[in-house]
Design an enzyme around this catalytic site. Structure first.
Site, short mmCIF file in Angstrom:
data_model
loop_
_atom_site.label_atom_id
_atom_site.label_comp_id
_atom_site.label_asym_id
_atom_site.label_seq_id
_atom_site.Cartn_x
_atom_site.Cartn_y
_atom_site.Cartn_z
N THR A 95 0.88 -1.17 0.00
CA THR A 95 0.00 0.00 0.00
C THR A 95 0.91 1.22 0.00
O THR A 95 1.67 1.44 0.94
CB THR A 95 -0.92 0.02 1.23
OG1 THR A 95 -1.83 -1.09 1.12
CG2 THR A 95 -1.72 1.31 1.29
N LYS A 170 -7.18 1.77 -3.02
CA LYS A 170 -6.85 1.39 -1.65
C LYS A 170 -6.97 2.59 -0.71
O LYS A 170 -7.43 2.45 0.43
CB LYS A 170 -5.43 0.81 -1.60
CG LYS A 170 -4.95 0.35 -0.22
CD LYS A 170 -5.76 -0.81 0.35
CE LYS A 170 -5.46 -1.10 1.81
NZ LYS A 170 -4.20 -1.79 2.05
N LYS A 238 0.41 5.40 8.40
CA LYS A 238 1.13 5.57 7.13
C LYS A 238 0.14 5.78 5.99
O LYS A 238 0.26 6.71 5.20
CB LYS A 238 1.99 4.32 6.84
CG LYS A 238 2.64 4.34 5.46
CD LYS A 238 3.09 2.96 4.99
CE LYS A 238 1.96 2.17 4.34
NZ LYS A 238 2.37 0.96 3.60
#
Lengths: 290, 290
Positions: A95, A170, A238
């Site tokens: 990701t 995502k 993150k």
């Protein structure tokens, strides 16, 4: 097929294992060799660096940590974009940032190297059971070519658009979760403060309009005081950082996301980086002196 | 059983109808008689006021609008708490204030009148199909006595605690939805701005950790541009106001709820009171000049 797998952590190792079980010839690399040992014991070759791993591979999968890791492995000195033979396919399942994925695609295509961004959702359970959702960005012909391999790893494999659109999907996933988690924890804290049994509240409201995966799964963990990670705060933070950065670059204000990110930052600052994302409950309780 | 039903709007009318179909003897009252006409045509008696409706009833159900309506009907001049015979049971199914429900219970029990707060979730569809979730607050013996009647109206009927705890549970439900909706609309707007097809994004993320009733139902409406009300902004804004007021009274800060309430207030200010709650999507798009 000759496949290289770079990054054999909690997600990467079982995924690479599925490809070996499907009969592919695997070369593996990981920063800490220990985490690749099980795959090597089962027949994978060990490479001393990403560049060595890529040498001779038809398809290269990467499952790394942060965007700066992706940037280093792909575009750094000895970056795989630069050392891969023309025709090689590079698939980043980390990701990571949509704009970085687009940059990688541009640099790679200039060398005749093909790329797909293919981040996943479903966690370590999905990785082990090969039930991941895989959101892809890149060329359609390349996607079709890779689909049989990706179907070995997941059950909901989709092409969402060109380079970076898998990563953008995502991010949409993580953005939806951010405020949903705020709703879940505020609902349960309101319930607790009102003298209700939060577990009974989940049973009462968890199948109607308030239903969410977060309420029915993480809410249930919260009620039993289980803050162990399905997905760690540090990793989620993150992702939220990437989403906010991309939104900023697009001139897009997402106030719910920004608010949730601040409270996850508070969780991190409190020392809860390695707790599960449901620890947001403790953040909002502390906010209220509970 | 001799039952009075006060408030025969979009929710109350089909609910009262189910009780008639179950063989009960119904007296109805509504501010606008027109909305009770269908029930009267089917055999219900018409009462000229709440006080008249309550006269001789064993159980009185109310399904009203705002807390001030509930306060007027229950505690005002000729309020049903004051005119009901001792032993009468009063069941308020309006989504209203937990603390008002507790006040009503106190005033009623002083006169030997019994009360249950029993707000519902499931909307007009749930009301028509008798599949509502019904969240109850009050005495357990009274709840058990009323359960067969409530089972005529819903499928998930639960006692959550003493007076007001049904309303508090409904508030927990609305609080969870508030931020979940923020997550859904921000996710879809991010997707749109990223050049993704928001409908494809729902298919990609709608069955994993980002899944919610809001995403899979209202998100799908958003994608087709359908802003018609399942649940109207003006009614949701009423509920969010109650939740914030109750939270304030408990000294509880719920920043996600407060943020969502501000954007729903913006929807109202824009003239979208009668749109569905999914119009939050248009609010956040406008915020971004889209």
């Amino acid at each position: 097929m000759k496949i290289a797998w770079i990054g054999t952590g909690i997600m990467g190792a079982p995924m690479a294992g599925h490809l070996m079980e499907a009969g592919h010839d695997l070369v593996v690399y990981n920063r800490s060799k220990k985490k690749a040992q099980n795959l090597v014991d089962r027949g994978a070759s060990w490479a001393e660096s990403p560049a060595v791993a890529v040498d001779g591979a038809e398809v290269v999968f990467t499952m790394l940590g942060y965007p700066h890791d992706v940037e280093a492995v792909y575009l750094g000195d000895d970056g795989i974009v630069n050392v891969a033979a023309p025709g090689t396919i590079l698939v980043d399942m980390t990701t990571s940032s949509p704009s970085l994925a687009a940059r990688i695609e541009k640099a790679a295509s200039a060398r005749g190297v093909r790329t797909l961004d293919a981040p996943v959702s479903g966690g370590d359970t999905g990785a082990r059971n090969a039930t991941l959702a895989i959101m892809c960005g890149g060329d359609r012909a390349l996607f079709e070519e890779l689909k049989p391999l990706l179907d070995t790893l997941g059950t909901n494999v989709r092409l969402m658009g060109g380079a970076g659109r898998g990563q953008a999907t995502k991010m949409a996933n993580q953005i939806a979760i951010a405020s949903t988690m705020m709703g879940v924890v505020e609902s349960l804290i309101y319930a607790e403060k009102s003298g209700l049994d939060p577990g009974a509240v989940i049973e009462a409201i968890g199948s109607g309009a308030a239903a969410s995966w977060s309420l029915n799964n993480l809410g249930t963990r919260i009620v039993t005081g289980d803050m162990e990670p399905g997905f760690m705060v540090m990793h989620y933070l993150k992702d939220l950082g990437i989403a906010l950065e991309e939104a900023k670059a697009m001139g897009l204000a997402l106030p719910g996301l920004a608010l949730a990110e601040q409270f996850y930052r508070s969780a991190s600052g409190t020392g809860w980086d390695r707790k599960g994302t449901q620890v947001l409950y403790e953040v909002i309780r502390r906010l209220n002196g509970m």
